[in-house]
Design a protein around this motif. Sequence first.
Motif, short mmCIF file in Angstrom:
data_model
loop_
_atom_site.label_atom_id
_atom_site.label_comp_id
_atom_site.label_asym_id
_atom_site.label_seq_id
_atom_site.Cartn_x
_atom_site.Cartn_y
_atom_site.Cartn_z
N LEU A 185 9.21 -2.96 0.57
CA LEU A 185 8.66 -1.86 1.37
C LEU A 185 8.34 -2.34 2.78
O LEU A 185 8.47 -3.52 3.11
N ASP A 188 2.27 -3.43 6.20
CA ASP A 188 1.08 -2.72 5.72
C ASP A 188 0.70 -1.51 6.54
O ASP A 188 -0.12 -0.69 6.11
N CYS A 190 2.96 0.77 7.36
CA CYS A 190 4.00 1.78 7.07
C CYS A 190 3.45 2.89 6.17
O CYS A 190 2.94 2.61 5.08
N ARG A 193 5.17 3.04 2.74
CA ARG A 193 4.64 2.03 1.82
C ARG A 193 3.33 2.50 1.20
O ARG A 193 3.14 2.43 -0.02
N LYS A 194 2.44 3.01 2.03
CA LYS A 194 1.15 3.47 1.54
C LYS A 194 1.32 4.60 0.52
O LYS A 194 0.70 4.58 -0.55
N LEU A 209 4.69 -6.24 -4.89
CA LEU A 209 5.43 -6.22 -3.63
C LEU A 209 6.08 -7.58 -3.42
O LEU A 209 5.40 -8.59 -3.23
N ALA A 212 8.45 -7.46 2.23
CA ALA A 212 7.84 -6.56 3.21
C ALA A 212 8.48 -6.79 4.56
O ALA A 212 8.55 -7.93 5.03
N SER A 230 13.07 0.27 -3.51
CA SER A 230 12.45 0.66 -2.25
C SER A 230 12.41 2.17 -2.16
O SER A 230 12.80 2.89 -3.10
#
Length: 293
Positions: A185, A188, A190, A193-194, A209, A212, A230
């Motif tokens: 992903l 942090d 993004c 991603r969240k 994860l 990244a 992903s």
Amino acid sequence: MAAMLDLDQLRTFVAICDAGSFTRAAETVHKTQSAVSMQMRRLEERIGKPIFGRDGRSAKLTEEGERLLGYARRLIRLSDETVAAFDDEELSGRVRLGTPDDYADRFLPEILARFSRSNPRVEVTVVCEPTLQLVECLRAGSLDLAIVTSFKDTSTAEVVRQEPLLWVVSNQHRLEEEDVLPLALGRDTCCWRKGAIEALAATGRKNRLLYASNNSTALAAAVLAGLAISVLPESALRPGMRVLGEAEGLPRLAPCEIGLMRAPGRPSTALVEALAEHIVSSLDNLSMRIAAE
């Protein structure tokens, strides 16, 4: 073939090929569907060959139609460039465009080609950064316009496209069957991603994860190598990828919203608005092509 080709007919022909149907092309060229059909009949008469399938309204090209398409695009481009070369009022100068790299890969080729044909004297500077950095660049005045992923920190963005956000895996691997899902992903900051992590947590699906990166090519490489799962927007799917969904135990994700942001606190210019118009038109064409597939 003694008769000369009609550029308006060629423009309609290209619009049909890009839109995937006579109906959508009619909207693009602002003609009735019957007028579009009549133009195509006359174009076939001019070249003396059928260019579409036998049902008459299909957008599927014959072999001769495929040959004609390349010539049509070149003739239209040359015509536009010729007119622009003698237009003393055409736009000139420099415009600074920002975009995340995953959008650059998918959207920029058509956007820049369309814009350059209409505005050959304009220099376009492209900056590829994640959305949050692009927002900061706009606020600092180092960008004029940006294509961004729309979320709460981009509330001033004009949403110009929405598409499904999908779980993807290599079509040669079944990573979704693992007890702990391996993920690739964004960094942090993004929002995709969240959203993915929160959706998995809500369903109690274990995950880890592994990779990244803010680089979409790197994430796609991890997926295609069979190393991780992903998330990607629908238009970013690549050959060799398989979509996962609720049937495989993956939760539904919120759709991806793509927006346009202008530099705040400064009046927009004709140059910026011209580029924005080409971006919107290019994304509309993308929607039509996906719908036709």
